[in-house]
Design a protein around this motif. Structure first.
Motif, PDB file in Angstrom:
ATOM      1  N   ALA A  69       6.893  14.912 -21.312  1.00 17.62           N
ATOM      2  CA  ALA A  69       6.371  15.733 -20.627  1.00 17.62           C
ATOM      3  C   ALA A  69       5.603  15.309 -19.280  1.00 17.62           C
ATOM      4  O   ALA A  69       5.692  15.892 -18.080  1.00 17.62           O
ATOM      5  N   ARG A  70       4.714  14.334 -19.533  1.00 18.82           N
ATOM      6  CA  ARG A  70       3.923  13.760 -18.277  1.00 18.82           C
ATOM      7  C   ARG A  70       4.948  13.235 -17.282  1.00 18.82           C
ATOM      8  O   ARG A  70       5.052  13.453 -16.151  1.00 18.82           O
ATOM      9  N   ALA A  71       6.288  12.730 -17.741  1.00 15.10           N
ATOM     10  CA  ALA A  71       7.302  12.227 -16.839  1.00 15.10           C
ATOM     11  C   ALA A  71       7.960  13.276 -15.904  1.00 15.10           C
ATOM     12  O   ALA A  71       8.325  12.858 -14.770  1.00 15.10           O
ATOM     13  N   VAL A  72       8.008  14.296 -16.644  1.00 16.35           N
ATOM     14  CA  VAL A  72       9.038  15.424 -15.855  1.00 16.35           C
ATOM     15  C   VAL A  72       8.204  16.447 -15.245  1.00 16.35           C
ATOM     16  O   VAL A  72       8.823  17.223 -14.449  1.00 16.35           O
ATOM     17  N   ILE A  73       6.572  16.533 -15.499  1.00 11.61           N
ATOM     18  CA  ILE A  73       6.099  17.768 -14.976  1.00 11.61           C
ATOM     19  C   ILE A  73       5.983  17.897 -13.423  1.00 11.61           C
ATOM     20  O   ILE A  73       6.031  19.072 -13.044  1.00 11.61           O
ATOM     21  N   ASP A  92       0.760  -1.012  -0.058  1.00  7.49           N
ATOM     22  CA  ASP A  92      -0.064  -0.071  -0.115  1.00  7.49           C
ATOM     23  C   ASP A  92       0.810   1.318   0.100  1.00  7.49           C
ATOM     24  O   ASP A  92       0.461   2.472  -0.347  1.00  7.49           O
ATOM     25  N   GLU A  93       2.001   0.938   0.057  1.00  4.89           N
ATOM     26  CA  GLU A  93       3.169   2.281   0.185  1.00  4.89           C
ATOM     27  C   GLU A  93       3.738   2.548  -1.485  1.00  4.89           C
ATOM     28  O   GLU A  93       4.310   3.648  -1.603  1.00  4.89           O
ATOM     29  N   LEU A  94       3.720   1.400  -2.184  1.00  5.41           N
ATOM     30  CA  LEU A  94       4.259   1.649  -3.200  1.00  5.41           C
ATOM     31  C   LEU A  94       3.645   2.644  -4.388  1.00  5.41           C
ATOM     32  O   LEU A  94       4.608   3.422  -4.932  1.00  5.41           O
ATOM     33  N   PRO A  95       2.386   3.023  -4.453  1.00  3.27           N
ATOM     34  CA  PRO A  95       2.129   3.946  -5.092  1.00  3.27           C
ATOM     35  C   PRO A  95       2.635   5.401  -4.737  1.00  3.27           C
ATOM     36  O   PRO A  95       3.099   6.152  -5.629  1.00  3.27           O
ATOM     37  N   ALA A  96       2.999   5.667  -3.409  1.00  4.65           N
ATOM     38  CA  ALA A  96       3.716   7.031  -3.010  1.00  4.65           C
ATOM     39  C   ALA A  96       5.179   6.990  -3.493  1.00  4.65           C
ATOM     40  O   ALA A  96       5.561   8.080  -3.748  1.00  4.65           O
ATOM     41  N   ILE A  97       5.797   5.912  -3.380  1.00 10.36           N
ATOM     42  CA  ILE A  97       7.001   5.812  -3.753  1.00 10.36           C
ATOM     43  C   ILE A  97       7.169   5.978  -5.139  1.00 10.36           C
ATOM     44  O   ILE A  97       7.969   6.744  -5.812  1.00 10.36           O
ATOM     45  N   ARG A  98       6.368   5.355  -5.979  1.00  6.37           N
ATOM     46  CA  ARG A  98       6.394   5.411  -7.585  1.00  6.37           C
ATOM     47  C   ARG A  98       6.150   6.786  -8.192  1.00  6.37           C
ATOM     48  O   ARG A  98       6.264   7.364  -8.964  1.00  6.37           O
ATOM     49  N   ARG A  99       5.258   7.589  -7.397  1.00  4.60           N
ATOM     50  CA  ARG A  99       5.103   8.964  -7.471  1.00  4.60           C
ATOM     51  C   ARG A  99       6.177  10.019  -7.538  1.00  4.60           C
ATOM     52  O   ARG A  99       6.428  10.915  -8.096  1.00  4.60           O
ATOM     53  N   LYS A 100       7.385   9.427  -6.862  1.00  2.00           N
ATOM     54  CA  LYS A 100       8.599  10.248  -6.890  1.00  2.00           C
ATOM     55  C   LYS A 100       9.535   9.865  -7.934  1.00  2.00           C
ATOM     56  O   LYS A 100      10.607  10.201  -8.145  1.00  2.00           O
ATOM     57  N   ILE A 101       8.958   8.872  -9.009  1.00  2.00           N
ATOM     58  CA  ILE A 101       9.804   8.608  -9.932  1.00  2.00           C
ATOM     59  C   ILE A 101       9.209   8.809 -11.363  1.00  2.00           C
ATOM     60  O   ILE A 101       8.048   8.424 -11.372  1.00  2.00           O
ATOM     61  N   SER A 114      -6.798  14.061 -23.523  1.00  2.00           N
ATOM     62  CA  SER A 114      -6.124  14.830 -24.534  1.00  2.00           C
ATOM     63  C   SER A 114      -4.529  14.955 -23.940  1.00  2.00           C
ATOM     64  O   SER A 114      -4.053  14.549 -22.733  1.00  2.00           O
ATOM     65  N   THR A 115      -3.821  15.633 -24.911  1.00  2.00           N
ATOM     66  CA  THR A 115      -2.278  16.159 -24.452  1.00  2.00           C
ATOM     67  C   THR A 115      -2.383  16.514 -23.143  1.00  2.00           C
ATOM     68  O   THR A 115      -1.565  16.120 -22.523  1.00  2.00           O
ATOM     69  N   PHE A 116      -2.883  17.701 -22.894  1.00  2.00           N
ATOM     70  CA  PHE A 116      -3.051  18.457 -21.718  1.00  2.00           C
ATOM     71  C   PHE A 116      -3.226  17.546 -20.617  1.00  2.00           C
ATOM     72  O   PHE A 116      -2.595  17.569 -19.526  1.00  2.00           O
ATOM     73  N   GLU A 117      -4.524  16.731 -20.936  1.00  2.00           N
ATOM     74  CA  GLU A 117      -4.696  15.949 -19.703  1.00  2.00           C
ATOM     75  C   GLU A 117      -3.669  14.933 -19.164  1.00  2.00           C
ATOM     76  O   GLU A 117      -3.635  14.318 -18.059  1.00  2.00           O
ATOM     77  N   ASN A 118      -3.131  14.262 -20.278  1.00  2.00           N
ATOM     78  CA  ASN A 118      -2.108  13.220 -20.035  1.00  2.00           C
ATOM     79  C   ASN A 118      -0.959  13.807 -19.292  1.00  2.00           C
ATOM     80  O   ASN A 118      -0.481  13.249 -18.337  1.00  2.00           O
ATOM     81  N   VAL A 119      -0.526  14.881 -19.857  1.00  2.00           N
ATOM     82  CA  VAL A 119       0.554  15.545 -19.075  1.00  2.00           C
ATOM     83  C   VAL A 119       0.135  15.933 -17.572  1.00  2.00           C
ATOM     84  O   VAL A 119       0.848  15.885 -16.666  1.00  2.00           O
ATOM     85  N   ALA A 120      -0.916  16.427 -17.256  1.00  2.00           N
ATOM     86  CA  ALA A 120      -1.683  17.179 -16.353  1.00  2.00           C
ATOM     87  C   ALA A 120      -1.737  16.062 -15.079  1.00  2.00           C
ATOM     88  O   ALA A 120      -1.852  16.420 -14.051  1.00  2.00           O
ATOM     89  N   LEU A 121      -1.887  14.463 -15.543  1.00  2.00           N
ATOM     90  CA  LEU A 121      -2.431  13.656 -14.308  1.00  2.00           C
ATOM     91  C   LEU A 121      -1.566  13.483 -13.102  1.00  2.00           C
ATOM     92  O   LEU A 121      -1.961  13.638 -12.487  1.00  2.00           O
ATOM     93  N   PRO A 122      -0.216  13.647 -13.340  1.00  2.00           N
ATOM     94  CA  PRO A 122       0.734  13.541 -12.118  1.00  2.00           C
ATOM     95  C   PRO A 122       0.354  14.574 -11.090  1.00  2.00           C
ATOM     96  O   PRO A 122       0.499  14.545 -10.014  1.00  2.00           O
ATOM     97  N   LEU A 123       0.072  15.733 -11.812  1.00  2.00           N
ATOM     98  CA  LEU A 123       0.092  16.905 -10.851  1.00  2.00           C
ATOM     99  C   LEU A 123      -1.392  17.003 -10.184  1.00  2.00           C
ATOM    100  O   LEU A 123      -1.571  17.265  -9.110  1.00  2.00           O
ATOM    101  N   ARG A 124      -2.584  16.218 -10.980  1.00  2.00           N
ATOM    102  CA  ARG A 124      -3.974  16.071 -10.389  1.00  2.00           C
ATOM    103  C   ARG A 124      -3.731  15.071  -9.180  1.00  2.00           C
ATOM    104  O   ARG A 124      -4.280  15.055  -8.286  1.00  2.00           O
ATOM    105  N   VAL A 125      -3.051  13.946  -9.641  1.00  2.00           N
ATOM    106  CA  VAL A 125      -2.987  12.962  -8.332  1.00  2.00           C
ATOM    107  C   VAL A 125      -2.442  13.589  -7.020  1.00  2.00           C
ATOM    108  O   VAL A 125      -2.688  13.262  -6.091  1.00  2.00           O
ATOM    109  N   ALA A 126      -1.408  14.468  -7.283  1.00  2.00           N
ATOM    110  CA  ALA A 126      -0.824  15.316  -6.203  1.00  2.00           C
ATOM    111  C   ALA A 126      -1.642  16.259  -5.432  1.00  2.00           C
ATOM    112  O   ALA A 126      -1.087  16.861  -4.495  1.00  2.00           O
ATOM    113  N   GLY A 127      -2.760  16.516  -6.099  1.00  2.00           N
ATOM    114  CA  GLY A 127      -3.698  17.638  -5.659  1.00  2.00           C
ATOM    115  C   GLY A 127      -3.213  18.991  -5.987  1.00  2.00           C
ATOM    116  O   GLY A 127      -3.540  19.964  -5.032  1.00  2.00           O
TER     117      GLY A 127
END
Length: 227
Positions: free
Chosen positions: A152-156, A75-84, A98-111
């Motif tokens: 872009a999604r990986a580095v945003i 249950d801690e793996l998702p939080a670790i993976r968000r740092k990668i 969309s392109t925008f929403e694909n790239v925005a996804l990590p930021l939305r998950v992070a709140g």
């Protein structure tokens, strides 16, 4: 702890077959930048899977962000993976976004707040040359454009560790250089970077440490830039 990742005597085999990776002993120091090369089938993708916790080793010890990977609760793996941040060869974009929403996804998950997401994603898409494709879905993009969306999604979210598997394989030299400069800027902000590539020109041009994966293990080629 200055090592983001540390491998000690790590080996990997699938079922009863021979070891694909063996006696891996290396560390990725915080803020380092490495290129990784190796022939097709050498095990680069398997090594990447170990690094982003999609695969467990057959033997040996792996530490990531100071944690023993075997002992991290599921249950801690998702939080670790968000740092990668990971750039996959097959992109793994979400087809209905969309392109925008694909790239925005990590930021939305992070709140992150919507206004900040809009600013950050728009600026980054302009940087990678996709400002005119912000509303396009992946099926409307070329392979090279999809690759830039994936990058872009990986580095945003400015990950602590960035893993990129052939990130310039589908783009021209001009875009490849621009992407490498982006990775360098991220590295200057503290991100540890590992890039698997066959592009020797980029390796020579940027002059970061160069590892070769051969015979199931890593060899440090101690690369130096040419004049």
């Amino acid at each position: 702890m200055n090592d983001v990742v540390s491998f000690r005597n790590v080996g990997v085999r699938y079922e009863s077959g021979p070891e694909i990776l063996r006696e891996l002993n290396f560390s990725l120091t915080r803020g380092s930048f490495h290129f990784l090369t190796g022939a097709s089938g050498a095990g680069k993708s398997t090594l990447m899977r170990l690094l982003y916790l999609a695969l467990r080793q057959t033997r040996g010890e792996i530490s990531i962000f100071g944690r023993d990977n075997i002992r991290i609760p599921r249950d801690e793996l998702p939080a670790i993976r968000r740092k990668i941040g990971v750039v996959f060869q097959d992109f793994r974009l979400i087809n209905h976004l969309s392109t925008f929403e694909n790239v925005a996804l990590p930021l939305r998950v992070a709140g992150v707040e919507d206004l900040q997401i809009r600013k950050n994603v728009t600026e980054l898409l302009e940087w990678v040359g996709l400002g005119d494709q912000i509303n396009a879905i992946p099926s409307r993009l070329s392979g090279g454009q999809q690759q830039r969306v994936a990058i872009a999604r990986a580095v945003i979210s400015r990950p602590a560790l960035l893993l990129a598997d052939e990130p310039t394989g589908n783009v021209d030299d001009r875009i490849a250089m621009r992407l490498l400069y982006l990775f360098e800027e991220l590295n200057k902000l503290g991100t540890t970077v590992l890039i698997a590539t066959h592009n020797r020109h980029l390796i020579r041009r940027f002059g970061h440490k160069h590892w070769l994966l051969e015979g199931g293990t890593i060899h440090d080629l101690d690369h130096r830039p040419q004049a």
